[in-house]
Motif scaffolding. Structure first.
Motif, PDB file in Angstrom:
ATOM      1  N   TRP A 125      42.476  55.577  44.189  1.00  0.00           N
ATOM      2  CA  TRP A 125      41.227  54.916  44.599  1.00  0.00           C
ATOM      3  C   TRP A 125      40.982  53.664  43.762  1.00  0.00           C
ATOM      4  O   TRP A 125      40.529  52.644  44.287  1.00  0.00           O
ATOM      5  CB  TRP A 125      40.063  55.891  44.457  1.00  0.00           C
ATOM      6  N   VAL A 126      41.280  53.763  42.480  1.00  0.00           N
ATOM      7  CA  VAL A 126      41.127  52.580  41.616  1.00  0.00           C
ATOM      8  C   VAL A 126      42.074  51.475  42.076  1.00  0.00           C
ATOM      9  O   VAL A 126      41.703  50.290  42.132  1.00  0.00           O
ATOM     10  CB  VAL A 126      41.383  52.952  40.149  1.00  0.00           C
ATOM     11  N   ALA A 127      43.312  51.843  42.412  1.00  0.00           N
ATOM     12  CA  ALA A 127      44.283  50.854  42.873  1.00  0.00           C
ATOM     13  C   ALA A 127      43.824  50.189  44.169  1.00  0.00           C
ATOM     14  O   ALA A 127      43.932  48.962  44.331  1.00  0.00           O
ATOM     15  CB  ALA A 127      45.642  51.517  43.070  1.00  0.00           C
ATOM     16  N   MET A 128      43.311  50.972  45.102  1.00  0.00           N
ATOM     17  CA  MET A 128      42.846  50.406  46.372  1.00  0.00           C
ATOM     18  C   MET A 128      41.631  49.498  46.156  1.00  0.00           C
ATOM     19  O   MET A 128      41.483  48.463  46.815  1.00  0.00           O
ATOM     20  CB  MET A 128      42.499  51.511  47.365  1.00  0.00           C
ATOM     21  N   ALA A 129      40.767  49.882  45.220  1.00  0.00           N
ATOM     22  CA  ALA A 129      39.631  49.016  44.898  1.00  0.00           C
ATOM     23  C   ALA A 129      40.120  47.698  44.305  1.00  0.00           C
ATOM     24  O   ALA A 129      39.577  46.619  44.602  1.00  0.00           O
ATOM     25  CB  ALA A 129      38.687  49.726  43.925  1.00  0.00           C
ATOM     26  N   GLY A 130      41.148  47.783  43.455  1.00  0.00           N
ATOM     27  CA  GLY A 130      41.713  46.558  42.897  1.00  0.00           C
ATOM     28  C   GLY A 130      42.307  45.670  43.968  1.00  0.00           C
ATOM     29  O   GLY A 130      42.127  44.443  43.951  1.00  0.00           O
ATOM     30  N   LEU A 131      43.013  46.262  44.933  1.00  0.00           N
ATOM     31  CA  LEU A 131      43.579  45.481  46.032  1.00  0.00           C
ATOM     32  C   LEU A 131      42.474  44.831  46.860  1.00  0.00           C
ATOM     33  O   LEU A 131      42.579  43.665  47.262  1.00  0.00           O
ATOM     34  CB  LEU A 131      44.444  46.389  46.907  1.00  0.00           C
ATOM     35  N   ALA A 132      41.405  45.578  47.115  1.00  0.00           N
ATOM     36  CA  ALA A 132      40.287  45.034  47.892  1.00  0.00           C
ATOM     37  C   ALA A 132      39.616  43.867  47.182  1.00  0.00           C
ATOM     38  O   ALA A 132      39.015  42.999  47.841  1.00  0.00           O
ATOM     39  CB  ALA A 132      39.267  46.142  48.162  1.00  0.00           C
ATOM     40  N   ALA A 133      39.718  43.827  45.854  1.00  0.00           N
ATOM     41  CA  ALA A 133      39.079  42.736  45.107  1.00  0.00           C
ATOM     42  C   ALA A 133      39.636  41.382  45.491  1.00  0.00           C
ATOM     43  O   ALA A 133      38.975  40.356  45.272  1.00  0.00           O
ATOM     44  CB  ALA A 133      39.237  42.966  43.598  1.00  0.00           C
ATOM     45  N   TYR A 134      40.833  41.344  46.087  1.00  0.00           N
ATOM     46  CA  TYR A 134      41.356  40.044  46.499  1.00  0.00           C
ATOM     47  C   TYR A 134      40.474  39.406  47.561  1.00  0.00           C
ATOM     48  O   TYR A 134      40.473  38.179  47.716  1.00  0.00           O
ATOM     49  CB  TYR A 134      42.798  40.142  47.006  1.00  0.00           C
ATOM     50  N   GLY A 135      39.718  40.205  48.286  1.00  0.00           N
ATOM     51  CA  GLY A 135      38.813  39.649  49.287  1.00  0.00           C
ATOM     52  C   GLY A 135      37.775  38.702  48.707  1.00  0.00           C
ATOM     53  O   GLY A 135      37.215  37.868  49.436  1.00  0.00           O
ATOM     54  N   LEU A 136      37.516  38.809  47.396  1.00  0.00           N
ATOM     55  CA  LEU A 136      36.565  37.901  46.767  1.00  0.00           C
ATOM     56  C   LEU A 136      37.058  36.460  46.786  1.00  0.00           C
ATOM     57  O   LEU A 136      36.245  35.528  46.806  1.00  0.00           O
ATOM     58  CB  LEU A 136      36.301  38.335  45.323  1.00  0.00           C
ATOM     59  N   ALA A 137      38.389  36.284  46.786  1.00  0.00           N
ATOM     60  CA  ALA A 137      38.943  34.922  46.758  1.00  0.00           C
ATOM     61  C   ALA A 137      38.619  34.153  48.036  1.00  0.00           C
ATOM     62  O   ALA A 137      38.009  33.078  47.972  1.00  0.00           O
ATOM     63  CB  ALA A 137      40.446  34.966  46.493  1.00  0.00           C
ATOM     64  N   PRO A 138      38.981  34.649  49.232  1.00  0.00           N
ATOM     65  CA  PRO A 138      38.587  33.914  50.439  1.00  0.00           C
ATOM     66  C   PRO A 138      37.073  33.876  50.638  1.00  0.00           C
ATOM     67  O   PRO A 138      36.543  32.882  51.158  1.00  0.00           O
ATOM     68  CB  PRO A 138      39.283  34.683  51.573  1.00  0.00           C
ATOM     69  N   LEU A 139      36.368  34.935  50.200  1.00  0.00           N
ATOM     70  CA  LEU A 139      34.912  34.946  50.365  1.00  0.00           C
ATOM     71  C   LEU A 139      34.257  33.826  49.575  1.00  0.00           C
ATOM     72  O   LEU A 139      33.280  33.215  50.023  1.00  0.00           O
ATOM     73  CB  LEU A 139      34.362  36.302  49.927  1.00  0.00           C
ATOM     74  N   SER A 140      34.794  33.521  48.391  1.00  0.00           N
ATOM     75  CA  SER A 140      34.201  32.474  47.558  1.00  0.00           C
ATOM     76  C   SER A 140      34.377  31.081  48.140  1.00  0.00           C
ATOM     77  O   SER A 140      33.713  30.131  47.701  1.00  0.00           O
ATOM     78  CB  SER A 140      34.825  32.513  46.153  1.00  0.00           C
ATOM     79  N   LEU A 141      35.268  30.941  49.134  1.00  0.00           N
ATOM     80  CA  LEU A 141      35.540  29.633  49.729  1.00  0.00           C
ATOM     81  C   LEU A 141      34.816  29.428  51.059  1.00  0.00           C
ATOM     82  O   LEU A 141      34.938  28.359  51.658  1.00  0.00           O
ATOM     83  CB  LEU A 141      37.048  29.467  49.948  1.00  0.00           C
ATOM     84  N   VAL A 142      34.085  30.426  51.523  1.00  0.00           N
ATOM     85  CA  VAL A 142      33.441  30.328  52.833  1.00  0.00           C
ATOM     86  C   VAL A 142      32.395  29.228  52.852  1.00  0.00           C
ATOM     87  O   VAL A 142      32.328  28.405  53.777  1.00  0.00           O
ATOM     88  CB  VAL A 142      32.811  31.685  53.224  1.00  0.00           C
TER      89      VAL A 142
END
Length: 414
Positions: free
Chosen positions: A293-310
């Motif tokens: 679960w920690v690993a999947m949460a870490g992978l999901a954190a990549y979504g912050l990168a495109p979100l910050s550029l919206v």
């Protein structure tokens, strides 16, 4: 079915020693680091050749595409060979092939794009062959209890290289020139091939007829026995094909159009690498109970990168998002590689790893091809928002399977 790799103290295993004092691991680490440095260096050095007008942008694209083709062709073949014969031998021949082809790229510079592309296919094949073989060789060289630290050490070496190497390479280019740097990548591949140690007695199957298709299907069947692997690989592929591709195309555009300079591009890229280095350091010490679960949460954190550029925002917000994404990707990578080495049958690790690299990295070029026209037709904000949602949703969906909690079919935590 071959049992997962475990260690029995009753068998009289030698006492554990720190990895930094283990000469076999240090040789493995140096070889894998040389491979990563050679892989990273080629596009950067060829980019310098474009700046110096020794190579056209079109030729650069052709050569890098040829390298990708070689990578994708070699990964499944190497997975089968590394499980059938010696993992060390696969690394050796892959490194030697890439070392021999690198000077040919230098020879074709400014003379023949076709020659450079043909050599790049061989270099890419060497790169692709090394990836699953190194994964399996790590399981042979490093004790099970030390593999998470070993994988963290390897990924940290790659990140340090990414931080230090651009400036060092640019400086060397002034002194030695692009041609000499290309020869230098060949020397790195030579180190990759010659330095790593031999593993345990390999799972050689010379007594049976070589059947690539059958052996590869056997690897697929092994992968299907691990639902956490299939779920995680699906999530990783989705994140790379959407989030990585979107940010790769959009970040330079946003930096130029919204901020008026390359500062945000450079700062965000550096922040991502620094975050990944911090993530690797964290995972060298931390073994969470629910590591899946920690690993999947870490992978999901990549979504912050495109979100910050919206939407346009302060540069610090973009950089912070990329730092968090970098931390997250290593929080995923280190347990993911360790779980494959521990849970998958020892004689099938290379084939399962080849599936990992083939799908996750193999679909990345397709994402890049689609992303540019999608941004042009639909606009960057819409595409980035959709990609961010996929980056959040895919790992969350993967985490729903019970085995994803600990990256283990029996639910045991390592």
């Amino acid at each position: 079915m071959t049992a997962p790799d475990t260690e029995d103290p009753a068998r009289g295993a030698p006492p554990r020693r720190p990895l930094v004092l283990d000469s076999r691991f240090l040789r493995l680490w140096c070889g894998a680091t040389a491979s990563g440095l050679a892989t990273w260096s080629l596009p950067f050095v060829l980019g310098l050749a474009v700046l110096e007008r020794e190579l056209t942008a079109t030729a650069l694209g052709v050569v890098l595409a040829a390298r990708t083709v070689g990578f994708l062709l070699a990964v499944p073949v190497a997975g089968v060979l590394a499980d059938r014969y010696s993992r060390r031998a696969v690394v050796l021949w892959a490194g030697l092939a890439a070392a021999a082809a690198s000077p040919v790229i230098a020879l074709g510079l400014g003379r023949s794009t076709a020659l450079m592309a043909a050599a790049a296919v061989v270099v890419g094949a060497g790169q692709g062959a090394c990836r699953p073989a190194f994964q399996a060789l790590t399981a042979e060289v490093v004790a099970a209890a030390d593999r998470q630290r070993a994988n963290a050490a390897m990924t940290m070496a790659v990140r340090v290289t990414s931080l230090v190497a651009p400036g060092a390479t640019a400086l060397l280019a002034v002194v030695a020139g692009v041609w000499a740097l290309l020869i230098g990548t060949g020397a790195l591949w030579l180190v990759t091939g010659l330095l790593p140690p031999s593993g345990r007695a390999g799972p050689a199957r010379v007594d049976s007829r070589f059947d690539f298709a059958g052996d590869f299907r056997e690897g697929v069947r092994e992968a299907r026995k691990h639902p956490w692997f299939l779920a995680g690989l699906g999530a990783l592929t989705a994140v790379i094909a959407t989030g990585y591709s979107a940010t790769g195309v959009a970040l330079p555009l946003v930096s130029r159009d919204d901020y008026g300079s390359e500062f945000v591009l450079a700062a965000a890229s550096t922040g991502y690498t620094a975050g990944a280095l911090a993530g690797g350091l964290l995972m060298s010490r931390w073994k969470p109970v629910r590591q899946g679960w920690v690993a999947m949460a870490g992978l999901a954190a990549y979504g912050l990168a495109p979100l910050s550029l919206v939407l346009p925002t302060a540069p610090i917000v973009v950089v912070a998002a990329y730092v968090a994404a970098g931390i997250g990707i290593e929080v995923f990578n280190v347990p993911w590689f360790t779980a494959i080495q521990h849970e998958v049958a020892p004689d099938k690790i290379a084939r399962v790893s080849s599936l990992d690299f083939l799908l996750s990295y193999g679909l990345a070029p397709l994402g890049l091809v689609v992303m540019a026209p999608a941004i042009e037709w639909c606009g960057a904000p819409a595409v980035l928002l959709l990609c961010a949602l996929i980056c959040f949703a895919a790992p969350a969906a993967a985490a729903l399977h019970p085995s994803s909690r600990t990256l283990s079919v029996n639910g045991a935590c390592r």
